[in-house]
Motif scaffolding. Structure first.
Motif, PDB file in Angstrom:
ATOM      1  N   PHE A  32       0.809  -1.214   0.000  1.00 56.70           N
ATOM      2  CA  PHE A  32       0.000   0.000   0.000  1.00 56.70           C
ATOM      3  C   PHE A  32       0.847   1.271   0.000  1.00 56.70           C
ATOM      4  O   PHE A  32       0.365   2.337  -0.371  1.00 56.70           O
ATOM      5  CB  PHE A  32      -0.949   0.013   1.204  1.00 56.70           C
ATOM      6  N   GLY A  33       2.096   1.184   0.404  1.00 55.86           N
ATOM      7  CA  GLY A  33       2.957   2.360   0.448  1.00 55.86           C
ATOM      8  C   GLY A  33       3.657   2.653  -0.862  1.00 55.86           C
ATOM      9  O   GLY A  33       3.976   3.806  -1.155  1.00 55.86           O
ATOM     10  N   PHE A  34       3.907   1.620  -1.674  1.00 55.53           N
ATOM     11  CA  PHE A  34       4.636   1.832  -2.923  1.00 55.53           C
ATOM     12  C   PHE A  34       3.912   2.764  -3.887  1.00 55.53           C
ATOM     13  O   PHE A  34       4.564   3.627  -4.491  1.00 55.53           O
ATOM     14  CB  PHE A  34       4.960   0.499  -3.604  1.00 55.53           C
ATOM     15  N   PRO A  35       2.603   2.660  -4.076  1.00 54.85           N
ATOM     16  CA  PRO A  35       1.942   3.617  -4.977  1.00 54.85           C
ATOM     17  C   PRO A  35       2.082   5.074  -4.519  1.00 54.85           C
ATOM     18  O   PRO A  35       2.209   5.978  -5.350  1.00 54.85           O
ATOM     19  CB  PRO A  35       0.475   3.182  -4.968  1.00 54.85           C
ATOM     20  N   VAL A  36       2.091   5.297  -3.230  1.00 54.76           N
ATOM     21  CA  VAL A  36       2.281   6.660  -2.718  1.00 54.76           C
ATOM     22  C   VAL A  36       3.699   7.129  -3.046  1.00 54.76           C
ATOM     23  O   VAL A  36       3.905   8.254  -3.509  1.00 54.76           O
ATOM     24  CB  VAL A  36       2.014   6.716  -1.196  1.00 54.76           C
ATOM     25  N   PHE A  37       4.676   6.259  -2.822  1.00 56.23           N
ATOM     26  CA  PHE A  37       6.065   6.580  -3.155  1.00 56.23           C
ATOM     27  C   PHE A  37       6.212   6.838  -4.650  1.00 56.23           C
ATOM     28  O   PHE A  37       6.855   7.800  -5.065  1.00 56.23           O
ATOM     29  CB  PHE A  37       6.981   5.424  -2.718  1.00 56.23           C
ATOM     30  N   TRP A  38       5.598   5.993  -5.478  1.00 53.50           N
ATOM     31  CA  TRP A  38       5.698   6.139  -6.933  1.00 53.50           C
ATOM     32  C   TRP A  38       5.077   7.459  -7.390  1.00 53.50           C
ATOM     33  O   TRP A  38       5.627   8.156  -8.239  1.00 53.50           O
ATOM     34  CB  TRP A  38       5.009   4.963  -7.622  1.00 53.50           C
ATOM     35  N   THR A  39       3.941   7.811  -6.829  1.00 51.31           N
ATOM     36  CA  THR A  39       3.284   9.071  -7.181  1.00 51.31           C
ATOM     37  C   THR A  39       4.142  10.265  -6.778  1.00 51.31           C
ATOM     38  O   THR A  39       4.284  11.222  -7.547  1.00 51.31           O
ATOM     39  CB  THR A  39       1.906   9.159  -6.500  1.00 51.31           C
ATOM     40  N   LEU A  40       4.717  10.199  -5.602  1.00 50.89           N
ATOM     41  CA  LEU A  40       5.578  11.286  -5.146  1.00 50.89           C
ATOM     42  C   LEU A  40       6.800  11.429  -6.049  1.00 50.89           C
ATOM     43  O   LEU A  40       7.160  12.533  -6.454  1.00 50.89           O
ATOM     44  CB  LEU A  40       6.009  11.037  -3.702  1.00 50.89           C
ATOM     45  N   MET A  41       7.435  10.317  -6.389  1.00 52.09           N
ATOM     46  CA  MET A  41       8.609  10.374  -7.265  1.00 52.09           C
ATOM     47  C   MET A  41       8.232  10.806  -8.679  1.00 52.09           C
ATOM     48  O   MET A  41       8.984  11.512  -9.340  1.00 52.09           O
ATOM     49  CB  MET A  41       9.320   9.019  -7.309  1.00 52.09           C
ATOM     50  N   SER A  42       7.060  10.414  -9.154  1.00 50.80           N
ATOM     51  CA  SER A  42       6.626  10.798 -10.502  1.00 50.80           C
ATOM     52  C   SER A  42       6.368  12.293 -10.611  1.00 50.80           C
ATOM     53  O   SER A  42       6.483  12.871 -11.688  1.00 50.80           O
ATOM     54  CB  SER A  42       5.361  10.037 -10.889  1.00 50.80           C
ATOM     55  N   SER A  43       6.031  12.909  -9.516  1.00 51.74           N
ATOM     56  CA  SER A  43       5.768  14.344  -9.569  1.00 51.74           C
ATOM     57  C   SER A  43       7.042  15.143  -9.829  1.00 51.74           C
ATOM     58  O   SER A  43       6.969  16.305 -10.224  1.00 51.74           O
ATOM     59  CB  SER A  43       5.106  14.811  -8.274  1.00 51.74           C
ATOM     60  N   PHE A  44       8.201  14.537  -9.632  1.00 50.29           N
ATOM     61  CA  PHE A  44       9.473  15.217  -9.868  1.00 50.29           C
ATOM     62  C   PHE A  44      10.126  14.814 -11.190  1.00 50.29           C
ATOM     63  O   PHE A  44      11.193  15.310 -11.522  1.00 50.29           O
ATOM     64  CB  PHE A  44      10.454  14.918  -8.727  1.00 50.29           C
ATOM     65  N   LYS A  45       9.528  13.906 -11.946  1.00 49.39           N
ATOM     66  CA  LYS A  45      10.128  13.402 -13.177  1.00 49.39           C
ATOM     67  C   LYS A  45       9.746  14.251 -14.377  1.00 49.39           C
ATOM     68  O   LYS A  45       8.694  14.888 -14.406  1.00 49.39           O
ATOM     69  CB  LYS A  45       9.666  11.966 -13.444  1.00 49.39           C
ATOM     70  N   THR A  46      10.613  14.192 -15.383  1.00 53.57           N
ATOM     71  CA  THR A  46      10.276  14.800 -16.663  1.00 53.57           C
ATOM     72  C   THR A  46       9.367  13.831 -17.418  1.00 53.57           C
ATOM     73  O   THR A  46       9.221  12.665 -17.036  1.00 53.57           O
ATOM     74  CB  THR A  46      11.543  15.066 -17.493  1.00 53.57           C
ATOM     75  N   THR A  47       8.796  14.306 -18.511  1.00 50.12           N
ATOM     76  CA  THR A  47       7.926  13.447 -19.313  1.00 50.12           C
ATOM     77  C   THR A  47       8.707  12.266 -19.878  1.00 50.12           C
ATOM     78  O   THR A  47       8.204  11.144 -19.929  1.00 50.12           O
ATOM     79  CB  THR A  47       7.288  14.258 -20.455  1.00 50.12           C
ATOM     80  N   ALA A  48       9.942  12.515 -20.295  1.00 51.87           N
ATOM     81  CA  ALA A  48      10.769  11.435 -20.843  1.00 51.87           C
ATOM     82  C   ALA A  48      11.065  10.378 -19.779  1.00 51.87           C
ATOM     83  O   ALA A  48      11.065   9.175 -20.072  1.00 51.87           O
ATOM     84  CB  ALA A  48      12.066  12.004 -21.396  1.00 51.87           C
ATOM     85  N   GLU A  49      11.322  10.807 -18.558  1.00 54.54           N
ATOM     86  CA  GLU A  49      11.591   9.844 -17.486  1.00 54.54           C
ATOM     87  C   GLU A  49      10.342   9.050 -17.126  1.00 54.54           C
ATOM     88  O   GLU A  49      10.426   7.876 -16.774  1.00 54.54           O
ATOM     89  CB  GLU A  49      12.117  10.561 -16.245  1.00 54.54           C
ATOM     90  N   MET A  50       9.189   9.678 -17.239  1.00 50.56           N
ATOM     91  CA  MET A  50       7.948   8.968 -16.923  1.00 50.56           C
ATOM     92  C   MET A  50       7.627   7.911 -17.971  1.00 50.56           C
ATOM     93  O   MET A  50       7.030   6.888 -17.661  1.00 50.56           O
ATOM     94  CB  MET A  50       6.790   9.952 -16.787  1.00 50.56           C
ATOM     95  N   ALA A  51       8.041   8.152 -19.232  1.00 50.00           N
ATOM     96  CA  ALA A  51       7.745   7.211 -20.311  1.00 50.00           C
ATOM     97  C   ALA A  51       8.882   6.231 -20.562  1.00 50.00           C
ATOM     98  O   ALA A  51       8.780   5.394 -21.452  1.00 50.00           O
ATOM     99  CB  ALA A  51       7.436   7.991 -21.587  1.00 50.00           C
ATOM    100  N   ALA A  52       9.957   6.317 -19.808  1.00 53.01           N
ATOM    101  CA  ALA A  52      11.132   5.482 -20.047  1.00 53.01           C
ATOM    102  C   ALA A  52      10.858   4.023 -19.698  1.00 53.01           C
ATOM    103  O   ALA A  52      10.071   3.708 -18.811  1.00 53.01           O
ATOM    104  CB  ALA A  52      12.305   5.990 -19.220  1.00 53.01           C
ATOM    105  N   PHE A  53      11.517   3.142 -20.455  1.00 51.73           N
ATOM    106  CA  PHE A  53      11.471   1.719 -20.141  1.00 51.73           C
ATOM    107  C   PHE A  53      12.892   1.205 -20.138  1.00 51.73           C
ATOM    108  O   PHE A  53      13.592   1.379 -21.125  1.00 51.73           O
ATOM    109  CB  PHE A  53      10.643   0.941 -21.167  1.00 51.73           C
ATOM    110  N   PRO A  54      13.378   0.606 -19.105  1.00 45.39           N
ATOM    111  CA  PRO A  54      12.722   0.327 -17.835  1.00 45.39           C
ATOM    112  C   PRO A  54      12.457   1.612 -17.053  1.00 45.39           C
ATOM    113  O   PRO A  54      13.149   2.610 -17.250  1.00 45.39           O
ATOM    114  CB  PRO A  54      13.716  -0.568 -17.105  1.00 45.39           C
ATOM    115  N   PRO A  55      11.474   1.581 -16.199  1.00 48.83           N
ATOM    116  CA  PRO A  55      11.082   2.805 -15.500  1.00 48.83           C
ATOM    117  C   PRO A  55      12.196   3.356 -14.609  1.00 48.83           C
ATOM    118  O   PRO A  55      12.980   2.614 -14.041  1.00 48.83           O
ATOM    119  CB  PRO A  55       9.885   2.387 -14.652  1.00 48.83           C
ATOM    120  N   VAL A  56      12.228   4.660 -14.533  1.00 53.85           N
ATOM    121  CA  VAL A  56      13.170   5.355 -13.653  1.00 53.85           C
ATOM    122  C   VAL A  56      12.467   5.532 -12.314  1.00 53.85           C
ATOM    123  O   VAL A  56      11.412   6.157 -12.239  1.00 53.85           O
ATOM    124  CB  VAL A  56      13.555   6.726 -14.247  1.00 53.85           C
TER     125      VAL A  56
END
Length: 63
Positions: A32-56
């Protein structure tokens, strides 16, 4: 007057059942904590980092 009785000390020994319980609780916290962490980290990413594979997971540059 009621007679006072001594309390038995609480046993904090690790039993197999308690260890399993702690592992289940830890797993649920991560689940239950990982989605909160992922959302918080995604708010600081660029669009390219959000679409990168493997995920950053942690962005290179915080924006």
């Amino acid at each position: 007057m009621a007679q006072m009785t001594a309390r038995q000390p609480v046993s904090w020994r690790f039993t197999p059942g308690r260890t399993i319980l702690y592992l289940v609780v830890l797993g649920l916290c991560v689940l239950f904590g990982f989605p909160v962490f992922w959302t918080l980290m995604s708010s600081f990413k660029t669009t390219a980092e959000m679409a990168a594979f493997p995920p950053v997971i942690i962005p290179d540059v915080f924006q």
